[in-house]
Every structure is written in C-alpha cells, then in structure tokens.
Design an enzyme around this catalytic site. Structure first.
Site, PDB file in Angstrom:
ATOM      1  N   ASN A 158       1.128  -1.180   0.125  1.00  0.00           N
ATOM      2  CA  ASN A 158       0.261  -0.109  -0.203  1.00  0.00           C
ATOM      3  C   ASN A 158       0.696   0.886   0.251  1.00  0.00           C
ATOM      4  O   ASN A 158       1.586   1.856   1.071  1.00  0.00           O
ATOM      5  CB  ASN A 158      -0.949  -0.041   1.508  1.00  0.00           C
ATOM      6  CG  ASN A 158      -2.033  -0.938   1.146  1.00  0.00           C
ATOM      7  OD1 ASN A 158      -2.794  -1.080   0.798  1.00  0.00           O
ATOM      8  ND2 ASN A 158      -1.622  -2.516   2.101  1.00  0.00           N
ATOM      9  N   GLU A 159       1.002   1.938  -1.124  1.00  0.00           N
ATOM     10  CA  GLU A 159       1.927   2.355  -1.513  1.00  0.00           C
ATOM     11  C   GLU A 159       1.151   4.113  -1.235  1.00  0.00           C
ATOM     12  O   GLU A 159      -0.363   4.386  -0.962  1.00  0.00           O
ATOM     13  CB  GLU A 159       2.600   2.626  -2.316  1.00  0.00           C
ATOM     14  CG  GLU A 159       3.008   1.462  -3.078  1.00  0.00           C
ATOM     15  CD  GLU A 159       4.743   1.390  -3.027  1.00  0.00           C
ATOM     16  OE1 GLU A 159       5.030   2.006  -1.940  1.00  0.00           O
ATOM     17  OE2 GLU A 159       5.453   1.094  -3.948  1.00  0.00           O
ATOM     18  N   PRO A 160       2.169   5.459  -0.907  1.00  0.00           N
ATOM     19  CA  PRO A 160       1.522   6.581  -0.667  1.00  0.00           C
ATOM     20  C   PRO A 160       0.911   6.781  -1.434  1.00  0.00           C
ATOM     21  O   PRO A 160       0.390   7.026  -2.522  1.00  0.00           O
ATOM     22  CB  PRO A 160       2.444   7.242  -1.081  1.00  0.00           C
ATOM     23  CG  PRO A 160       4.331   6.839  -0.266  1.00  0.00           C
ATOM     24  CD  PRO A 160       3.289   5.682  -1.094  1.00  0.00           C
ATOM     25  N   SER A 162      -2.818   5.517  -0.518  1.00  0.00           N
ATOM     26  CA  SER A 162      -3.738   4.130  -0.318  1.00  0.00           C
ATOM     27  C   SER A 162      -3.872   5.274   0.779  1.00  0.00           C
ATOM     28  O   SER A 162      -4.135   6.346   1.748  1.00  0.00           O
ATOM     29  CB  SER A 162      -2.918   2.962  -0.030  1.00  0.00           C
ATOM     30  OG  SER A 162      -1.944   2.863  -0.960  1.00  0.00           O
ATOM     31  N   THR A 177       9.798   2.435  -4.305  1.00  0.00           N
ATOM     32  CA  THR A 177       9.994   1.031  -3.981  1.00  0.00           C
ATOM     33  C   THR A 177      10.749  -0.296  -4.525  1.00  0.00           C
ATOM     34  O   THR A 177      11.529  -1.043  -3.983  1.00  0.00           O
ATOM     35  CB  THR A 177       8.971   0.396  -3.661  1.00  0.00           C
ATOM     36  OG1 THR A 177       7.625   0.943  -2.471  1.00  0.00           O
ATOM     37  CG2 THR A 177       8.527  -1.325  -3.588  1.00  0.00           C
TER      38      THR A 177
END
Ligand code: PGA
Length: 636
Positions: A158-160, A162, A177
């Site tokens: 869950n990247e920025p 999300s 990432t």
C-alpha cells in the site's frame, strides 16, 4: 499507561537492543497464540509479510517447530502481497520466499496457505482480490498481522496515496520501492511494476498487529508513522487508528523518535559527552545561531535549563562543545607525526601506519572516504583497500553483455581465423540467451565480478592506490548467496582473519554497524566483529583502532563524529572523478531518486561541511566523517 518519554508517540512502540531480541519478542507472542488456539481446538489465522524484516521471526518459528514441538497443523496463513506478473518459481516471488523461509520447514497443511497469485490474468484480478478478502473472512479474520515497513511508508504494497479503507487489489509500485528492490532483481528495470496487495482496511481489520523494522534507513519514516498525524502520504500512519498494534523496532530504526532524538524534551536524561554535544548542536540549529553565540536564555527557552544547571553557564558549555567539534577536524587521519596528539583524533605514533580500509563491496568505501584514502596515501601510510565481496550481484545483464561483446570483438580482431565470439567468450553466448528473470550462472557471476574488480582498480588508481594495494576477498558467502539471504560461515570469517593477520593494521576503517541486519553492509560488519573476536589476543590488535565510516547513503550525525577530514574543492573533484569509474553502478544508489553514486558522495560531503559552518566553525568545501568504534577500544 504511556511512559512520559512516549508522549509524542501515537503507536505503542517497543525499542529493542537488537533485531534478534525484537524478533524473539514477536515470535513468542505468535507461538503463544498458536498454542492457545490449538489447545482450544481452533485455528490461528496469521497474516504474514515478506522482505528482510521478518526473516529472524521465521527462523525462530522454524526452531520452535523443530525443537519445541510447535505444530502449525491448525495454522492458517494469508500473505500480504505478491509481485504481479511473476511466476511462482521466480527466485524473487513472494511465494518462493515464503516457502524457502518458513512454509517448507513447518508442518502447515498446504490448503491452509494463502498467497496472492501474481499470475492471475488481468481481467480476473478484481474478482480474484474479492475472493481473497472473502477467504480471510471465512477463516474468521486475521488474528495477528505481521508487518514490515517500506521507506515510502508502505505496509504490504500500500504505497502513498492508498486509502484507509482500501482492500485487496492490484497496485502500482512506488519508484522508491522499485529502487529498493533493484538489487534483488539485478536492476530496477527488472522489478515488476505492479503487485497484488491486501488493503490498509484489510490490515486494520486484523485483531492484533505487529510491525517490525530494523536499521537506520527506516528511522525517518518510522518517526513520521508513529508521531505525525495520520495521512495517506504515509500509509503506515493509518495504524494509529488500530486499538491493538505494537511496533517492535531496533535502536537504529528508533533513532528519529523524539524520545531518542531529543530525549531532554520528554523527561530526565543522563547527560554524557555525546548527548551534550547533540543537545548543543540541536539548539544552535533551532536558534539559527553559531554555538559560541548561544545564551543562557536560549538554553532555558528550549527545554535545556537542566543542562545549564549541571554544566553551564552557556559560555562554558558553548566553548567546551566548540572545542570538541574543532578537535575532531583533522587533515591527518593517520595521526600527525611529531605533534602533540592529546587533542587530535588519531595517535601521532607510529608516524607511518598500516591502514586497512574494508569495504563490503567495491564503491562503498570509496564513496564515503575516497578523499581520506588519498590523503592517507599521500601522508605516507601503507593503505590497503580490501573489498570483502565481489559485488557481482550489482551488475546488470546489460552492462555484462556490453563488456562481453567488447572483449570478444577484441579477441576476434587479434585472431580473426576460426574464432567465433561465443567460443572464446562463452559467457557472451550465455548472456545473449539469458532471459531477464533468469538467475546468473557461476560463470556470469564471475564475469560480472571481474567487471567490478576492474572498475575498483581504476578507482583505486585515481585515489593513489597501487594495484597491489586493492584487494578482493571474494568471500564465499556472497559468491554463493543472493541479497537478503546471505549466510556467512566459518570460511568467510577465516579469510577475513587471515587478511587482518597478514596486514596487522594500526587503523581499520569499516561500515555497516547501523544497517538493516540482513543487508550486505550489516552482514559484513557482523562478520568483521567475529573476525575481531578471533584476533583479540594478537599483539598488533592491542594497538589497533577501528574507525567507522558513513554508510553510502546517510550522513553520520555530527555529534557522533569523532574525526572529520577536510576535503578541498580539488580533492572533492578528484574523489568524484574516481567514483565515475564505477560504470556498472549507475542508477544503483539505494537512497536517491535518480541520483548517481558520485552525486550522492558529493552531496553528503558538502552537507557535512555546511553543518560545521553554520555551527560557527571554519568553512570547508566538504568533510568526510568517522566515528571511533567503542567496542574496539574496550576490546583492546
Ligand atoms: P524489508 O521491506 O523488510 O525488506 O525492509 C519491508 C517492506 O517493504 O514492507
């Protein structure tokens, strides 16, 4: 109730001395849950994570299974995420990872294992993800979720951006990432762009959550997740909303938390020289004043009146710290011959020292202390730069192919008759046929290692090191391993011990003490510690000092620095030019966005000098920082 020191923390956080201790604490809670559930005839539903972070936890669980009769027959697992588009058998798939690191070594029933499948066709992904959620519900929900944290603040993938209530879905990976995974995949281009991940909402529905994190590189993001307001730009901060979450982190990962960074703001502290230095430097920056201009009021207004009472007035404190900072700066990293060394970082004798610079792989030491290496050589010390590992895992197929083509064309020119390129450079044919995700054969690894060694020689020459002073240990743990899965052993240790005994250095330069324990730097440092134990009784060791240099991507804090070596504009230019020779390391910098190794080395050097300048000391172009390794002093 929260301790006073934790008033800034919105998540229950336990700081452990080491990753081993923290993993043990989490493992014992996992084991208790499994045992309690088994005793009640119920399953335990675990949410599991991949990455370097949970490796020690899984090792401990396997041990509990093998030696303490822990059964996983009633355990159901759901993994957080999987790269999209990878075959299950790909060495970097999370399916492979989980089987290698845990599942193949315990008695879990195959039907109880759930890992998102990265091979699901694109048009079926949505339904597949819904089904994954339903399976979690059908199992009774997650009893315990294990998490790591990425430097973007991601949990799972869950990247920025999300949302707090996101569920299992297909996502695009953040650039940082993918950069962090580049080593595993041998180049950023080979890292998948997408992944399937449980959502933040899915994670927050777990009854209990443990997040673990190790090493300096996680410190900044952890402090924000724990202390700042929850925000989608830092997904781990959403964990603040959960009522049963605990972070287990090591000292290095905790270093940016207020209770560690500015302990005087959260309660009484035990002042020592390092902490006093830290407080005064912090105050000078907060007040935007040079150290010598700080006044009593500055100390009291910024919560440092206690320091003033014990060590003040400001005039005395300022001058003491100013002198400490000043004395750490030396143009004589090997000691200044025939000079009074009572206020110098290094000893004056012997005037010519044997200096051993250890670098976990080529380029690390040169980036951090290239100018110091040149200076040591020019001041007559016998400097050996030893690369512990060949670094072949950091060379892309593209660069290897380029070199193999060049080599074979040279051979073909010289011996044009009956020479086909592939027959003289077998590795060329292998590289031409290699698919992007295929593992390197031993001959490709050897070839890639040769490339980095030739770069190291060129760089060494630019730093004034003769070729016989640049050594390559090629430690077997690296040659036989891959990133995050290194297993150093006796042979590695013996080789390092042999080098130490051959050189019998007066000074050793090393790094990796604050890195994530499964990183190459930390594994190399742990090996170095073992080697040091083995030589502790040797005569030469009694007179050997160990200096720690910066990891390649972060600056050692000013207050912990015990030696700063000035770098002139020309020296900085020479150093940067020397690092240019690491062609294969282009775009491989772990930290920076689109930053090259030489840019990063330059930036850190400039930043170190600027920090000293604003504190009111001399204005240098750049500095290289070092810290004396305490253990080495107490050992000898
Ligand atoms: P790491 O990754 O454990 O390899 O540091 C953590 C994460 O990205 O969640």
């Amino acid at each position: 109730m929260k301790a006073e020191s934790q008033i800034y923390e919105k998540i229950n956080t336990v700081i452990c001395d080491s990753a081993v201790e923290a993993s043990e604490a989490v493992a014992s809670q996992v084991i208790d849950l499994i045992r309690q559930r088994a005793a009640a005839g119920q399953p335990a539903v675990l949410g599991l994570a991949t990455g370097s972070t949970p490796l020690l936890l899984y090792k401990r669980l396997i041990q509990a299974h093998r030696e303490e009769g822990l059964s996983f027959k009633h355990v159901i697992t759901f993994n957080l995420d999987e790269y999209y588009g990878l075959e299950r058998e790909h060495p970097e798939s999370y399916w492979r990872f989980m089987h290698d690191q845990l599942l193949d070594h315990i008695d879990i029933a195959p039907e109880n294992i759930h890992l998102p499948d990265g091979r699901v066709p694109r048009d079926e992904v949505f339904a597949y993800c819904q089904d994954y959620e339903e399976r979690i519900q059908a199992a009774g929900g997650l009893d315990m979720q294990i998490l790591g944290i990425g430097r973007t603040g991601h949990i799972g993938f869950n990247e920025p951006g999300s949302s707090e209530d996101s569920i299992t879905r297909l996502v695009t990976l953040d650039r940082l990432t993918r950069k962090d995974a580049a080593r595993d995949f041998k180049g950023e281009n080979s890292v998948p762009r997408n992944a399937i991940t449980m959502g933040i909402g899915t994670i927050l529905r777990a009854k209990q959550i443990f997040l673990m994190a190790w090493g300096q590189s996680k410190a900044e993001v952890l402090a924000k997740a724990i202390e700042a307001a929850p925000t989608a730009t830092l997904p781990a901060s959403f964990l603040q909303a959960h009522n049963n979450v605990t972070f287990y982190i090591d000292q290095a990962a905790a270093s940016e938390l207020t209770r560690m960074k500015l302990p005087w703001l959260v309660g009484p502290v035990q002042w020592d020289r390092t902490l006093i230095r830290k407080a005064v430097i912090w105050l000078a920056k907060e007040r935007d004043k040079p150290v010598l201009k700080l006044r009593d009021e500055d100390y009291s207004e910024f919560g440092l009146s206690e320091l003033l009472t014990d060590y003040g007035p400001a005039y005395d404190l300022n001058i003491a710290i100013f002198n400490e900072l000043q004395h750490a700066i030396t143009g004589w990293p090997g000691g200044k011959p025939n000079a009074d060394d009572s206020h110098r970082p290094e000893r004056a004798t012997p005037p010519q020292k044997r200096s051993l610079v250890l670098s976990p792989e080529p380029s690390i030491a040169e980036m951090s202390m290239g100018a110091t290496i040149r200076r040591l050589v020019s001041q007559g010390h016998q400097v050996t730069l030893a690369h512990m590992c060949s670094g072949n895992l950091g060379v892309s197929d593209r660069d290897a192919l380029h070199a193999a083509e060049f080599a074979s064309s040279v051979i073909a020119e010289e011996e044009p008759v009956a020479v086909t390129a592939g027959s003289r450079i077998p590795v060329l044919a292998e590289l031409q046929q290699k698919s992007p995700f295929e593992d390197d054969s031993p001959s490709i690894r050897e070839f890639k290692g040769l490339l980095r060694k030739s770069e190291a020689l060129t760089t060494g020459r630019a730093l004034s090191l003769e070729s016989d002073r640049v050594r390559h240990l090629d430690l077997p743990f690296y040659e036989n391993g891959r990133y995050r899965r290194f297993k150093p052993g006796q042979e590695d240790r013996d080789m390092l011990v042999a080098l130490l005994r051959e050189i019998q250095p007066h000074q050793i330069y090393m790094t990796g003490h604050l890195s994530d324990p499964s990183s190459l730097d930390a594994v190399s440092f742990a090996l170095f510690q073992q080697a040091v134990c083995a030589v502790a009784g040797d005569d030469w060791w009694q007179d050997c000092w160990v200096w720690l240099y910066n990891p390649a991507d972060t600056l050692m804090p000013c207050h912990e620095t015990q030696m700063s070596v000035p770098v002139s504009p020309d020296e900085l230019h020479e150093k940067v030019k020397a690092i240019y020779s690491y062609h294969t390391q282009r775009s491989q910098v772990p930290g920076g966005e689109n930053q090259e190794a030489w840019d990063l080395a330059r930036e850190l050097g400039l930043k170190a000098a600027e920090e000293i300048d604003v504190l009111g000391l001399a204005e240098y172009e750049a500095l290289e920082r070092f810290q004396l390794w305490r253990e080495s002093l107490s050992a000898n």
